[in-house]
Design a protein around this motif. Structure first.
Motif, PDB file in Angstrom:
ATOM      1  N   VAL A 160       0.846  -1.192   0.000  1.00 55.08           N
ATOM      2  CA  VAL A 160       0.000   0.000   0.000  1.00 55.08           C
ATOM      3  C   VAL A 160       0.879   1.238   0.000  1.00 55.08           C
ATOM      4  O   VAL A 160       1.820   1.337   0.788  1.00 55.08           O
ATOM      5  N   PHE A 161       0.549   2.189  -0.882  1.00 55.24           N
ATOM      6  CA  PHE A 161       1.288   3.440  -0.967  1.00 55.24           C
ATOM      7  C   PHE A 161       0.539   4.521  -0.213  1.00 55.24           C
ATOM      8  O   PHE A 161      -0.663   4.720  -0.418  1.00 55.24           O
ATOM      9  N   ASN A 162       1.216   5.240   0.668  1.00 54.74           N
ATOM     10  CA  ASN A 162       0.645   6.354   1.408  1.00 54.74           C
ATOM     11  C   ASN A 162       0.979   7.634   0.647  1.00 54.74           C
ATOM     12  O   ASN A 162       2.145   8.031   0.572  1.00 54.74           O
ATOM     13  N   ILE A 163      -0.034   8.276   0.119  1.00 53.85           N
ATOM     14  CA  ILE A 163       0.167   9.460  -0.710  1.00 53.85           C
ATOM     15  C   ILE A 163       0.721  10.638   0.088  1.00 53.85           C
ATOM     16  O   ILE A 163       1.359  11.527  -0.451  1.00 53.85           O
ATOM     17  N   ILE A 164       0.499  10.638   1.392  1.00 52.18           N
ATOM     18  CA  ILE A 164       0.961  11.742   2.230  1.00 52.18           C
ATOM     19  C   ILE A 164       2.424  11.581   2.612  1.00 52.18           C
ATOM     20  O   ILE A 164       3.232  12.484   2.449  1.00 52.18           O
ATOM     21  N   SER A 165       2.792  10.395   3.117  1.00 50.89           N
ATOM     22  CA  SER A 165       4.176  10.173   3.544  1.00 50.89           C
ATOM     23  C   SER A 165       5.075   9.749   2.390  1.00 50.89           C
ATOM     24  O   SER A 165       6.285   9.727   2.531  1.00 50.89           O
ATOM     25  N   LYS A 166       4.467   9.393   1.265  1.00 51.87           N
ATOM     26  CA  LYS A 166       5.197   8.915   0.078  1.00 51.87           C
ATOM     27  C   LYS A 166       5.955   7.624   0.386  1.00 51.87           C
ATOM     28  O   LYS A 166       7.010   7.365  -0.157  1.00 51.87           O
ATOM     29  N   GLU A 167       5.399   6.812   1.273  1.00 47.06           N
ATOM     30  CA  GLU A 167       6.014   5.547   1.666  1.00 47.06           C
ATOM     31  C   GLU A 167       5.061   4.399   1.366  1.00 47.06           C
ATOM     32  O   GLU A 167       3.850   4.592   1.281  1.00 47.06           O
ATOM     33  N   GLU A 212      -3.606   7.221 -11.715  1.00 51.80           N
ATOM     34  CA  GLU A 212      -2.207   7.600 -11.719  1.00 51.80           C
ATOM     35  C   GLU A 212      -1.922   8.515 -10.530  1.00 51.80           C
ATOM     36  O   GLU A 212      -2.783   9.302 -10.122  1.00 51.80           O
ATOM     37  N   LEU A 213      -0.719   8.425  -9.980  1.00 52.48           N
ATOM     38  CA  LEU A 213      -0.359   9.210  -8.802  1.00 52.48           C
ATOM     39  C   LEU A 213      -0.550  10.703  -9.041  1.00 52.48           C
ATOM     40  O   LEU A 213      -1.149  11.392  -8.217  1.00 52.48           O
ATOM     41  N   GLN A 214      -0.062  11.221 -10.147  1.00 53.11           N
ATOM     42  CA  GLN A 214      -0.176  12.660 -10.397  1.00 53.11           C
ATOM     43  C   GLN A 214      -1.633  13.086 -10.509  1.00 53.11           C
ATOM     44  O   GLN A 214      -2.027  14.139 -10.014  1.00 53.11           O
ATOM     45  N   GLU A 215      -2.451  12.240 -11.124  1.00 58.46           N
ATOM     46  CA  GLU A 215      -3.879  12.532 -11.233  1.00 58.46           C
ATOM     47  C   GLU A 215      -4.519  12.603  -9.844  1.00 58.46           C
ATOM     48  O   GLU A 215      -5.315  13.493  -9.557  1.00 58.46           O
ATOM     49  N   ALA A 216      -4.148  11.674  -8.962  1.00 57.25           N
ATOM     50  CA  ALA A 216      -4.684  11.672  -7.597  1.00 57.25           C
ATOM     51  C   ALA A 216      -4.246  12.927  -6.851  1.00 57.25           C
ATOM     52  O   ALA A 216      -5.044  13.556  -6.147  1.00 57.25           O
ATOM     53  N   LEU A 217      -2.987  13.309  -6.994  1.00 52.90           N
ATOM     54  CA  LEU A 217      -2.495  14.517  -6.326  1.00 52.90           C
ATOM     55  C   LEU A 217      -3.206  15.763  -6.826  1.00 52.90           C
ATOM     56  O   LEU A 217      -3.498  16.679  -6.050  1.00 52.90           O
ATOM     57  N   ASP A 218      -3.506  15.800  -8.120  1.00 52.66           N
ATOM     58  CA  ASP A 218      -4.186  16.962  -8.695  1.00 52.66           C
ATOM     59  C   ASP A 218      -5.627  17.086  -8.212  1.00 52.66           C
ATOM     60  O   ASP A 218      -6.210  18.161  -8.279  1.00 52.66           O
ATOM     61  N   GLN A 219      -6.204  15.990  -7.727  1.00 48.86           N
ATOM     62  CA  GLN A 219      -7.600  15.999  -7.305  1.00 48.86           C
ATOM     63  C   GLN A 219      -7.787  16.329  -5.828  1.00 48.86           C
ATOM     64  O   GLN A 219      -8.903  16.440  -5.352  1.00 48.86           O
ATOM     65  N   ALA A 252      -0.882  22.655  -7.955  1.00 50.71           N
ATOM     66  CA  ALA A 252       0.469  22.640  -7.400  1.00 50.71           C
ATOM     67  C   ALA A 252       0.645  23.438  -6.102  1.00 50.71           C
ATOM     68  O   ALA A 252       1.400  23.055  -5.235  1.00 50.71           O
ATOM     69  N   LEU A 253      -0.059  24.527  -5.963  1.00 48.40           N
ATOM     70  CA  LEU A 253       0.083  25.362  -4.764  1.00 48.40           C
ATOM     71  C   LEU A 253      -0.724  24.853  -3.574  1.00 48.40           C
ATOM     72  O   LEU A 253      -0.626  25.392  -2.490  1.00 48.40           O
ATOM     73  N   HIS A 254      -1.501  23.793  -3.804  1.00 49.68           N
ATOM     74  CA  HIS A 254      -2.389  23.297  -2.745  1.00 49.68           C
ATOM     75  C   HIS A 254      -2.220  21.806  -2.490  1.00 49.68           C
ATOM     76  O   HIS A 254      -3.146  21.137  -2.064  1.00 49.68           O
ATOM     77  N   THR A 255      -1.034  21.276  -2.695  1.00 51.61           N
ATOM     78  CA  THR A 255      -0.797  19.850  -2.469  1.00 51.61           C
ATOM     79  C   THR A 255      -0.384  19.618  -1.029  1.00 51.61           C
ATOM     80  O   THR A 255       0.009  20.536  -0.313  1.00 51.61           O
ATOM     81  N   LEU A 256      -0.463  18.378  -0.623  1.00 47.55           N
ATOM     82  CA  LEU A 256      -0.070  17.997   0.733  1.00 47.55           C
ATOM     83  C   LEU A 256       1.431  18.010   0.876  1.00 47.55           C
ATOM     84  O   LEU A 256       2.153  17.703  -0.014  1.00 47.55           O
TER      85      LEU A 256
END
Length: 143
Positions: free
Chosen positions: A19-26, A51-58, A139-143
């Motif tokens: 499992v990938f944690n999108i916040i800790s990137k681990e 896709e990871l970038q798509e998830a981050l953009d959402q 980009a200015l509002h990512t975790l």
């Protein structure tokens, strides 16, 4: 082999998922046993593949909460909270959230607090044209 097929073929057998944690990137290993449990599916979770970038953009950053609004009454904190998704439906952007909320009495949201570093569920009363939040994405509002 598709993920759903792996799960189906391993019914009642312990399997290890990475499992990938999108916040800790681990990543971490999680052991689960797919089986009928009385609810929907065999894992007891909702999964969405993207896709990871798509998830981050959402990810939706709450930048302002209007006093007395449904958002304030549900405990949403400006500048601290991020809307990760909903327990009621899959949303791609804030417009889908607003449309859903305008047609339903309540929306269960999964929020992440940058301050406490914890995720939590809130129930946001909908049914109107405004939830009482201003948000930012990108980009200015990512975790």
């Amino acid at each position: 082999m598709p993920f759903q097929e792996i799960i189906r073929r391993n019914s009642n057998c312990k399997i290890t998922l990475e499992v990938f944690n999108i916040i800790s990137k681990e990543t971490r290993e999680v052991k689960v046993t797919p089986k009928e449990w009385g609810g929907e599916g065999v894992l007891g979770v909702s999964l969405r593949f993207e896709e990871l970038q798509e998830a981050l953009d959402q990810i939706i950053h709450v930048t302002h909460v209007q006093p007395g609004s449904p958002a304030e009454l549900s405990g949403i904190m400006p500048q601290e909270d991020y809307i990760l998704g909903s327990f009621d439906f899959f949303m791609k952007d804030v417009d889908e959230l607003l449309i859903f909320a305008s047609c339903h009495e309540q929306v269960k949201l999964c929020l992440y607090s940058q301050k406490s570093k914890q995720a939590r569920q809130v129930i946001l009363k909908g049914g109107g044209n405004s939830l009482g939040i201003e948000v930012g994405t990108g980009a200015l509002h990512t975790l």
